[in-house]
Design a protein around this motif. Structure first.
Motif, PDB file in Angstrom:
ATOM      1  N   MET A 193       1.002  -1.259  -0.145  1.00 17.10           N
ATOM      2  CA  MET A 193       0.017   0.051  -0.165  1.00 17.10           C
ATOM      3  C   MET A 193       0.954   1.325   0.097  1.00 17.10           C
ATOM      4  O   MET A 193       0.514   2.362  -0.657  1.00 17.10           O
ATOM      5  CB  MET A 193      -0.682   0.022   1.393  1.00 17.10           C
ATOM      6  N   ILE A 194       1.974   1.265   0.922  1.00 20.25           N
ATOM      7  CA  ILE A 194       2.750   2.515   0.848  1.00 20.25           C
ATOM      8  C   ILE A 194       3.550   2.669  -0.559  1.00 20.25           C
ATOM      9  O   ILE A 194       3.527   3.572  -1.065  1.00 20.25           O
ATOM     10  CB  ILE A 194       3.825   2.304   2.080  1.00 20.25           C
ATOM     11  N   ALA A 195       4.036   1.369  -1.122  1.00 23.36           N
ATOM     12  CA  ALA A 195       4.699   1.659  -2.466  1.00 23.36           C
ATOM     13  C   ALA A 195       3.593   2.263  -3.526  1.00 23.36           C
ATOM     14  O   ALA A 195       3.884   3.090  -4.346  1.00 23.36           O
ATOM     15  CB  ALA A 195       5.143   0.248  -2.965  1.00 23.36           C
ATOM     16  N   ASP A 196       2.369   1.728  -3.452  1.00 23.22           N
ATOM     17  CA  ASP A 196       1.358   2.254  -4.494  1.00 23.22           C
ATOM     18  C   ASP A 196       1.047   3.711  -4.016  1.00 23.22           C
ATOM     19  O   ASP A 196       0.997   4.536  -4.939  1.00 23.22           O
ATOM     20  CB  ASP A 196      -0.099   1.478  -4.196  1.00 23.22           C
ATOM     21  N   MET A 197       1.000   4.136  -2.852  1.00 23.72           N
ATOM     22  CA  MET A 197       0.859   5.645  -2.576  1.00 23.72           C
ATOM     23  C   MET A 197       2.022   6.483  -2.992  1.00 23.72           C
ATOM     24  O   MET A 197       1.743   7.582  -3.389  1.00 23.72           O
ATOM     25  CB  MET A 197       0.343   5.719  -1.007  1.00 23.72           C
ATOM     26  N   LYS A 198       3.215   5.972  -2.787  1.00 20.07           N
ATOM     27  CA  LYS A 198       4.258   6.529  -3.139  1.00 20.07           C
ATOM     28  C   LYS A 198       4.534   6.884  -4.498  1.00 20.07           C
ATOM     29  O   LYS A 198       4.677   7.994  -5.250  1.00 20.07           O
ATOM     30  CB  LYS A 198       5.554   6.054  -2.633  1.00 20.07           C
ATOM     31  N   SER A 199       3.885   5.885  -5.445  1.00 15.88           N
ATOM     32  CA  SER A 199       4.137   6.086  -6.943  1.00 15.88           C
ATOM     33  C   SER A 199       2.948   7.015  -7.187  1.00 15.88           C
ATOM     34  O   SER A 199       2.874   7.827  -8.406  1.00 15.88           O
ATOM     35  CB  SER A 199       3.696   4.857  -7.625  1.00 15.88           C
ATOM     36  N   GLU A 200       1.678   7.103  -6.603  1.00 13.95           N
ATOM     37  CA  GLU A 200       0.749   8.076  -6.774  1.00 13.95           C
ATOM     38  C   GLU A 200       0.880   9.446  -6.414  1.00 13.95           C
ATOM     39  O   GLU A 200       0.620  10.339  -7.488  1.00 13.95           O
ATOM     40  CB  GLU A 200      -0.717   7.661  -6.111  1.00 13.95           C
ATOM     41  N   VAL A 201       1.682   9.536  -5.363  1.00 13.86           N
ATOM     42  CA  VAL A 201       2.271  10.897  -5.073  1.00 13.86           C
ATOM     43  C   VAL A 201       3.292  11.362  -6.150  1.00 13.86           C
ATOM     44  O   VAL A 201       3.499  12.575  -6.703  1.00 13.86           O
ATOM     45  CB  VAL A 201       3.105  10.772  -3.777  1.00 13.86           C
ATOM     46  N   ALA A 202       4.251  10.335  -6.627  1.00 13.84           N
ATOM     47  CA  ALA A 202       5.358  10.813  -7.679  1.00 13.84           C
ATOM     48  C   ALA A 202       4.507  11.288  -8.941  1.00 13.84           C
ATOM     49  O   ALA A 202       4.859  12.183  -9.724  1.00 13.84           O
ATOM     50  CB  ALA A 202       6.122   9.606  -7.620  1.00 13.84           C
ATOM     51  N   ALA A 203       3.442  10.436  -9.404  1.00 17.68           N
ATOM     52  CA  ALA A 203       2.981  10.781 -10.564  1.00 17.68           C
ATOM     53  C   ALA A 203       2.131  12.146 -10.386  1.00 17.68           C
ATOM     54  O   ALA A 203       2.017  12.839 -11.311  1.00 17.68           O
ATOM     55  CB  ALA A 203       1.679   9.690 -11.020  1.00 17.68           C
ATOM     56  N   GLU A 204       1.450  12.462  -9.335  1.00 15.41           N
ATOM     57  CA  GLU A 204       0.861  13.661  -9.256  1.00 15.41           C
ATOM     58  C   GLU A 204       1.702  15.032  -9.250  1.00 15.41           C
ATOM     59  O   GLU A 204       1.743  15.873  -9.902  1.00 15.41           O
ATOM     60  CB  GLU A 204       0.039  13.724  -7.950  1.00 15.41           C
ATOM     61  N   LYS A 205       3.184  14.672  -8.588  1.00 17.82           N
ATOM     62  CA  LYS A 205       4.235  15.665  -8.431  1.00 17.82           C
ATOM     63  C   LYS A 205       4.415  16.046 -10.098  1.00 17.82           C
ATOM     64  O   LYS A 205       4.637  16.906 -10.280  1.00 17.82           O
ATOM     65  CB  LYS A 205       5.013  15.400  -7.765  1.00 17.82           C
ATOM     66  N   GLU A 206       4.869  14.897 -10.798  1.00 17.77           N
ATOM     67  CA  GLU A 206       5.072  15.030 -12.320  1.00 17.77           C
ATOM     68  C   GLU A 206       4.188  15.634 -13.030  1.00 17.77           C
ATOM     69  O   GLU A 206       4.459  16.502 -13.905  1.00 17.77           O
ATOM     70  CB  GLU A 206       5.458  13.597 -12.798  1.00 17.77           C
ATOM     71  N   ARG A 207       2.970  15.518 -12.709  1.00 17.76           N
ATOM     72  CA  ARG A 207       1.613  15.996 -13.404  1.00 17.76           C
ATOM     73  C   ARG A 207       1.871  17.479 -13.099  1.00 17.76           C
ATOM     74  O   ARG A 207       1.659  18.525 -14.170  1.00 17.76           O
ATOM     75  CB  ARG A 207       0.190  15.313 -12.962  1.00 17.76           C
ATOM     76  N   LEU A 208       1.996  17.922 -11.983  1.00 18.57           N
ATOM     77  CA  LEU A 208       1.926  19.314 -11.384  1.00 18.57           C
ATOM     78  C   LEU A 208       3.145  20.017 -12.024  1.00 18.57           C
ATOM     79  O   LEU A 208       3.240  21.080 -12.396  1.00 18.57           O
ATOM     80  CB  LEU A 208       2.187  19.373  -9.900  1.00 18.57           C
ATOM     81  N   THR A 209       4.394  19.289 -12.127  1.00 20.10           N
ATOM     82  CA  THR A 209       5.561  19.912 -12.590  1.00 20.10           C
ATOM     83  C   THR A 209       5.438  20.278 -14.237  1.00 20.10           C
ATOM     84  O   THR A 209       5.735  21.378 -14.496  1.00 20.10           O
ATOM     85  CB  THR A 209       6.693  19.158 -12.390  1.00 20.10           C
ATOM     86  N   ALA A 210       4.678  19.329 -14.864  1.00 13.15           N
ATOM     87  CA  ALA A 210       4.495  19.232 -16.201  1.00 13.15           C
ATOM     88  C   ALA A 210       3.393  20.605 -16.469  1.00 13.15           C
ATOM     89  O   ALA A 210       3.642  21.533 -17.536  1.00 13.15           O
ATOM     90  CB  ALA A 210       4.023  18.096 -16.963  1.00 13.15           C
ATOM     91  N   GLU A 211       2.513  20.546 -15.670  1.00  8.80           N
ATOM     92  CA  GLU A 211       1.505  21.751 -15.809  1.00  8.80           C
ATOM     93  C   GLU A 211       2.134  23.024 -15.597  1.00  8.80           C
ATOM     94  O   GLU A 211       1.831  23.958 -16.325  1.00  8.80           O
ATOM     95  CB  GLU A 211       0.363  21.406 -14.713  1.00  8.80           C
ATOM     96  N   ASN A 212       2.958  23.018 -14.674  1.00  3.79           N
ATOM     97  CA  ASN A 212       3.667  24.643 -14.312  1.00  3.79           C
ATOM     98  C   ASN A 212       4.414  24.757 -15.273  1.00  3.79           C
ATOM     99  O   ASN A 212       4.635  26.078 -15.564  1.00  3.79           O
ATOM    100  CB  ASN A 212       4.501  24.294 -12.913  1.00  3.79           C
ATOM    101  N   ARG A 213       5.162  23.863 -16.026  1.00  4.26           N
ATOM    102  CA  ARG A 213       6.196  24.293 -17.182  1.00  4.26           C
ATOM    103  C   ARG A 213       5.316  24.824 -18.301  1.00  4.26           C
ATOM    104  O   ARG A 213       5.811  25.674 -19.292  1.00  4.26           O
ATOM    105  CB  ARG A 213       6.839  22.983 -17.581  1.00  4.26           C
ATOM    106  N   ALA A 214       4.325  24.260 -18.345  1.00  2.00           N
ATOM    107  CA  ALA A 214       3.315  24.688 -19.599  1.00  2.00           C
ATOM    108  C   ALA A 214       2.550  25.981 -19.439  1.00  2.00           C
ATOM    109  O   ALA A 214       2.393  26.834 -20.538  1.00  2.00           O
ATOM    110  CB  ALA A 214       2.144  23.564 -19.779  1.00  2.00           C
ATOM    111  N   SER A 215       2.400  26.555 -18.195  1.00  2.00           N
ATOM    112  CA  SER A 215       1.899  27.504 -18.108  1.00  2.00           C
ATOM    113  C   SER A 215       3.115  28.828 -17.737  1.00  2.00           C
ATOM    114  O   SER A 215       4.084  28.932 -17.958  1.00  2.00           O
ATOM    115  CB  SER A 215       1.117  27.806 -17.075  1.00  2.00           C
TER     116      SER A 215
END
Length: 80
Positions: free
Chosen positions: A58-80
């Motif tokens: 469960m912890i591994a799954d949540m860490k991967s979700e956190v990493a994916a969300e962080k990557e999405r936010l980073t990409a979103e910030n680069r685009a704007s």
């Protein structure tokens, strides 16, 4: 399982969720964007070893979700 054993396993799960929330908050969790739904995960196990294995997964799954969300936010910030 005894009542004390169940309490101990419940504390392990709660500690894992608390650690993940701290991790999320310290590595980019922000309150200025869309609200993030935090769901409680339940782990049911007959033995301590099984509980630890399920909690680790469960912890591994949540860490991967956190990493994916962080990557999405980073990409979103680069685009704007």
């Amino acid at each position: 399982m005894t009542e004390n054993s169940i309490k101990k396993h419940t504390l392990y799960v709660m500690g894992g969720v608390a650690a993940l929330l701290l991790l999320w908050a310290s590595f980019g969790g922000r309150g200025d964007g869309d609200p993030v739904a935090i769901s409680a995960a339940e782990v049911h196990a007959d033995t301590e070893e099984e509980c630890e294995r399920l909690l680790a997964a469960m912890i591994a799954d949540m860490k991967s979700e956190v990493a994916a969300e962080k990557e999405r936010l980073t990409a979103e910030n680069r685009a704007s």
